[in-house]
Design a protein around this motif. Structure first.
Motif, PDB file in Angstrom:
ATOM      1  N   VAL A  96       0.545 110.214  17.413  1.00 25.97           N
ATOM      2  CA  VAL A  96      -0.543 109.818  16.540  1.00 25.97           C
ATOM      3  C   VAL A  96      -0.870 111.010  15.651  1.00 25.97           C
ATOM      4  CG1 VAL A  96      -2.387 110.558  18.117  1.00 25.97           C
ATOM      5  CG2 VAL A  96      -2.839 108.755  16.472  1.00 25.97           C
ATOM      6  N   PRO A  97      -1.202 110.800  14.371  1.00 23.30           N
ATOM      7  CA  PRO A  97      -1.559 111.930  13.510  1.00 23.30           C
ATOM      8  C   PRO A  97      -2.851 112.598  13.998  1.00 23.30           C
ATOM      9  CG  PRO A  97      -1.057 109.977  12.199  1.00 23.30           C
ATOM     10  CD  PRO A  97      -1.170 109.524  13.620  1.00 23.30           C
ATOM     11  N   GLU A  98      -2.906 113.918  13.875  1.00 27.90           N
ATOM     12  CA  GLU A  98      -4.154 114.604  14.192  1.00 27.90           C
ATOM     13  C   GLU A  98      -5.265 114.103  13.269  1.00 27.90           C
ATOM     14  OE1 GLU A  98      -4.698 118.661  13.136  1.00 27.90           O
ATOM     15  OE2 GLU A  98      -3.143 118.626  11.591  1.00 27.90           O
ATOM     16  N   GLU A  99      -6.480 114.280  13.728  1.00 32.00           N
ATOM     17  CA  GLU A  99      -7.676 113.866  12.980  1.00 32.00           C
ATOM     18  C   GLU A  99      -7.768 112.352  12.784  1.00 32.00           C
ATOM     19  OE1 GLU A  99      -9.864 115.999  12.492  1.00 32.00           O
ATOM     20  OE2 GLU A  99      -8.889 117.948  12.343  1.00 32.00           O
ATOM     21  N   ALA A 100      -6.973 111.570  13.560  1.00 27.58           N
ATOM     22  CA  ALA A 100      -7.070 110.112  13.467  1.00 27.58           C
ATOM     23  C   ALA A 100      -8.475 109.670  13.858  1.00 27.58           C
ATOM     24  CB  ALA A 100      -6.028 109.448  14.365  1.00 27.58           C
ATOM     25  N   ARG A 131     -11.736 107.581  15.288  1.00 24.65           N
ATOM     26  CA  ARG A 131     -12.003 106.928  16.572  1.00 24.65           C
ATOM     27  C   ARG A 131     -11.651 105.452  16.469  1.00 24.65           C
ATOM     28  NH1 ARG A 131     -17.875 108.332  18.772  1.00 24.65           N
ATOM     29  NH2 ARG A 131     -16.990 107.069  20.467  1.00 24.65           N
ATOM     30  N   GLY A 132     -10.992 104.970  17.509  1.00 23.39           N
ATOM     31  CA  GLY A 132     -10.568 103.572  17.535  1.00 23.39           C
ATOM     32  C   GLY A 132      -9.190 103.351  16.961  1.00 23.39           C
ATOM     33  N   SER A 133      -8.536 104.391  16.442  1.00 20.99           N
ATOM     34  CA  SER A 133      -7.189 104.240  15.878  1.00 20.99           C
ATOM     35  C   SER A 133      -6.205 103.858  16.974  1.00 20.99           C
ATOM     36  CB  SER A 133      -6.736 105.546  15.210  1.00 20.99           C
ATOM     37  OG  SER A 133      -7.586 105.888  14.135  1.00 20.99           O
ATOM     38  N   PHE A 134      -5.329 102.909  16.662  1.00 24.02           N
ATOM     39  CA  PHE A 134      -4.347 102.402  17.626  1.00 24.02           C
ATOM     40  C   PHE A 134      -3.236 103.421  17.840  1.00 24.02           C
ATOM     41  CE2 PHE A 134      -0.347 100.140  18.443  1.00 24.02           C
ATOM     42  CZ  PHE A 134      -0.679  99.437  19.584  1.00 24.02           C
ATOM     43  N   VAL A 135      -2.866 103.609  19.115  1.00 23.12           N
ATOM     44  CA  VAL A 135      -1.786 104.513  19.467  1.00 23.12           C
ATOM     45  C   VAL A 135      -0.583 103.737  19.991  1.00 23.12           C
ATOM     46  CG1 VAL A 135      -1.074 106.476  20.897  1.00 23.12           C
ATOM     47  CG2 VAL A 135      -3.409 106.369  20.002  1.00 23.12           C
ATOM     48  N   ALA A 136      -0.800 102.894  20.998  1.00 22.79           N
ATOM     49  CA  ALA A 136       0.283 102.109  21.601  1.00 22.79           C
ATOM     50  C   ALA A 136      -0.328 101.024  22.483  1.00 22.79           C
ATOM     51  CB  ALA A 136       1.209 103.008  22.416  1.00 22.79           C
ATOM     52  N   ASN A 137       0.509 100.094  22.933  1.00 26.86           N
ATOM     53  CA  ASN A 137       0.081  99.076  23.873  1.00 26.86           C
ATOM     54  C   ASN A 137       0.681  99.397  25.234  1.00 26.86           C
ATOM     55  OD1 ASN A 137       0.463  96.272  25.350  1.00 26.86           O
ATOM     56  ND2 ASN A 137      -1.206  96.029  23.868  1.00 26.86           N
ATOM     57  N   PHE A 193       1.402 106.214  36.381  1.00 29.50           N
ATOM     58  CA  PHE A 193       2.397 106.351  35.325  1.00 29.50           C
ATOM     59  C   PHE A 193       1.998 107.510  34.413  1.00 29.50           C
ATOM     60  CE2 PHE A 193       2.245 101.957  36.652  1.00 29.50           C
ATOM     61  CZ  PHE A 193       3.580 101.635  36.862  1.00 29.50           C
ATOM     62  N   ARG A 194       2.923 108.436  34.222  1.00 29.55           N
ATOM     63  CA  ARG A 194       2.668 109.574  33.347  1.00 29.55           C
ATOM     64  C   ARG A 194       2.932 109.188  31.898  1.00 29.55           C
ATOM     65  NH1 ARG A 194       2.273 114.355  36.180  1.00 29.55           N
ATOM     66  NH2 ARG A 194       3.020 114.306  38.335  1.00 29.55           N
ATOM     67  N   ALA A 195       2.137 109.761  31.004  1.00 32.84           N
ATOM     68  CA  ALA A 195       2.321 109.511  29.575  1.00 32.84           C
ATOM     69  C   ALA A 195       1.843 110.725  28.788  1.00 32.84           C
ATOM     70  CB  ALA A 195       1.567 108.261  29.148  1.00 32.84           C
ATOM     71  N   GLU A 196       2.310 110.836  27.575  1.00 33.03           N
ATOM     72  CA  GLU A 196       1.891 111.926  26.706  1.00 33.03           C
ATOM     73  C   GLU A 196       1.865 111.438  25.261  1.00 33.03           C
ATOM     74  OE1 GLU A 196       6.199 114.153  26.177  1.00 33.03           O
ATOM     75  OE2 GLU A 196       4.870 114.773  27.802  1.00 33.03           O
ATOM     76  N   VAL A 197       0.894 111.956  24.516  1.00 33.92           N
ATOM     77  CA  VAL A 197       0.750 111.618  23.104  1.00 33.92           C
ATOM     78  C   VAL A 197       0.953 112.890  22.301  1.00 33.92           C
ATOM     79  CG1 VAL A 197      -0.812 110.820  21.289  1.00 33.92           C
ATOM     80  CG2 VAL A 197      -0.806 109.694  23.531  1.00 33.92           C
ATOM     81  N   LEU A 243      -3.959 101.370  23.784  1.00 34.38           N
ATOM     82  CA  LEU A 243      -4.358 102.769  23.902  1.00 34.38           C
ATOM     83  C   LEU A 243      -4.867 103.197  22.540  1.00 34.38           C
ATOM     84  CD1 LEU A 243      -4.364 105.365  25.682  1.00 34.38           C
ATOM     85  CD2 LEU A 243      -2.107 105.881  24.705  1.00 34.38           C
ATOM     86  N   VAL A 244      -6.120 103.632  22.481  1.00 32.22           N
ATOM     87  CA  VAL A 244      -6.737 103.987  21.202  1.00 32.22           C
ATOM     88  C   VAL A 244      -7.346 105.382  21.292  1.00 32.22           C
ATOM     89  CG1 VAL A 244      -7.225 101.577  20.601  1.00 32.22           C
ATOM     90  CG2 VAL A 244      -8.941 102.939  21.841  1.00 32.22           C
TER      91      VAL A 244
END
Length: 363
Positions: free
Chosen positions: A55-59, A61-67, A137-141, A104-105
């Motif tokens: 996800v771009p920095e400074e996105a 609040r509420g910006s969609f990342v993934a499902n 489940f591990r995850a990283e953004v 994921l937002v």
């Protein structure tokens, strides 16, 4: 009481790790074994690999990342039933999971430079926990950089002191501008405003950062120009590019490259009293210093019409340079003498009938 287990046929694993074990009751507590069993059960519910998102920095609040639900192969109802939640690796929760949709937002805006500096990649790690059964489940953004910073010079004015003896081609390392962005958004090159003496080159360090190197293109001469001023600009590679500017002042240091030089022709009235300033003359090497030639006694043009005065000047350089000059001092006549007769009485003999205009006697 400690309990050990031997799996039944339906509980056996394909690896056969639990085969041949029987459930039995122990009379003594076995806390160490119980803890080991719990850890084995917990670890068995984890995935070794991590899900990766960006996800771009400074996105906002509420910006969609993934499902998350889609990636886990679960429906929104299953996520809700299993009380899915996020556990951040750090103290602050930057992301949020919608249990109804599995989306994921962004919960809080993330500044890549604040979180990671210039380290790359910049990762926000977390775990997704599910219950009934317990799974993790591990995850990283990954935060992708945006061009939100301009290159900045620490000092808005950079002063360099360079001797005028510096040879063309001499290089001078300049203070680097700072740009916290990374990749193409980081500082890419330097440029300077037009001037007669210097060029600038952009160099790259082993860590990839760029710095400016000033190169003398033409010899300096302090007697012609004591200071050279121009601007330097640092530009990044963003779209559109951002830049920062500073002023460079080069102060040319003097070296002892000129001998003293005399000028002026001196004239003086013969009536000048002692200690009269004859005529100041200037040493062109040190334009601020002036000297004067003065008389030491009364002058009389009728006795001496002119003087030859040799003056020697030496500077304080290392090595010292010197020059000499012979000054011709001509005395100007003043009306300081009245006409006089050499005799008090003159006797003249003249014949009669002398023609008019004949000289009778010389006084």
């Amino acid at each position: 009481a400690a309990v050990s287990a031997a799996p039944s046929g339906s509980q056996e694993r394909s690896s056969g790790r639990w085969k041949g074990m029987k459930l039995r009751k122990s009379e003594e507590p076995l806390p160490g074994r119980v803890v080991a069993l719990i850890l084995v059960l917990c670890v068995s519910g984890m995935r070794a690999e991590s899900a990766r998102y960006s996800v771009p920095e400074e996105a906002e609040r509420g910006s969609f990342v993934a499902n998350i639900a889609k990636d886990l192969g679960l429906t929104g109802e299953e996520l809700l039933a299993r009380q899915a939640r996020l556990v951040p690796e750090g103290e602050k929760q930057y992301l949020q999971l919608n249990q109804h949709t599995g989306d994921l937002v962004v919960r809080e805006q993330m500044d890549r430079e604040e979180l990671c500096g210039q380290s790359e990649p910049c990762l926000v790690r977390f775990e997704v926990l599910l219950e009934n059964p317990l799974q993790s489940f591990r995850a990283e953004v990954r935060l992708t950089d945006i061009n939100d910073n301009s290159p900045v010079f620490l000092n808005k004015e950079i002063v360099l002191k360079i001797p005028e003896s510096a040879l063309p081609g001499t290089r001078f390392l300049l203070e680097s501008a700072h740009d916290p962005d990374v990749g193409n958004n980081s500082l890419q090159h330097y440029s300077i405003s037009s001037n007669e003496y210097f060029l600038v080159y952009t160099r790259r360090r082993s860590d990839g950062r760029r710095y400016a190197e000033l190169v003398l293109d033409r010899a300096l001469d302090r007697e012609q120009q004591a200071e050279v001023a121009f601007s330097i600009t640092a530009v990044d590679g963003g779209t559109p590019p951002r830049s920062g500017t500073a002023l460079i002042r080069v102060i040319v240091l003097d070296i002892n490259d000129n001998i003293p030089v005399f000028s002026q022709t001196l004239t003086l009235s013969e009536a000048a009293p002692p200690n009269t300033v004859v005529q100041p003359f200037r040493i062109t090497l040190l334009a601020a210093d002036a000297y004067a030639l003065v008389t030491s006694e009364t002058l009389d043009r009728e006795q001496v019409e002119e003087y030859n005065v040799t003056v020697r000047a030496r500077d304080e350089g290392s090595p010292a340079l010197s020059a000499s000059k012979t000054l011709l001092v001509r005395l100007l006549d003043v009306n300081d003498n009245a006409p006089t007769f050499t005799q008090a009485i003159y006797t003249m003999v003249i014949s009669e009938n002398e023609p008019a205009g004949r000289s009778l006697v010389r006084p």
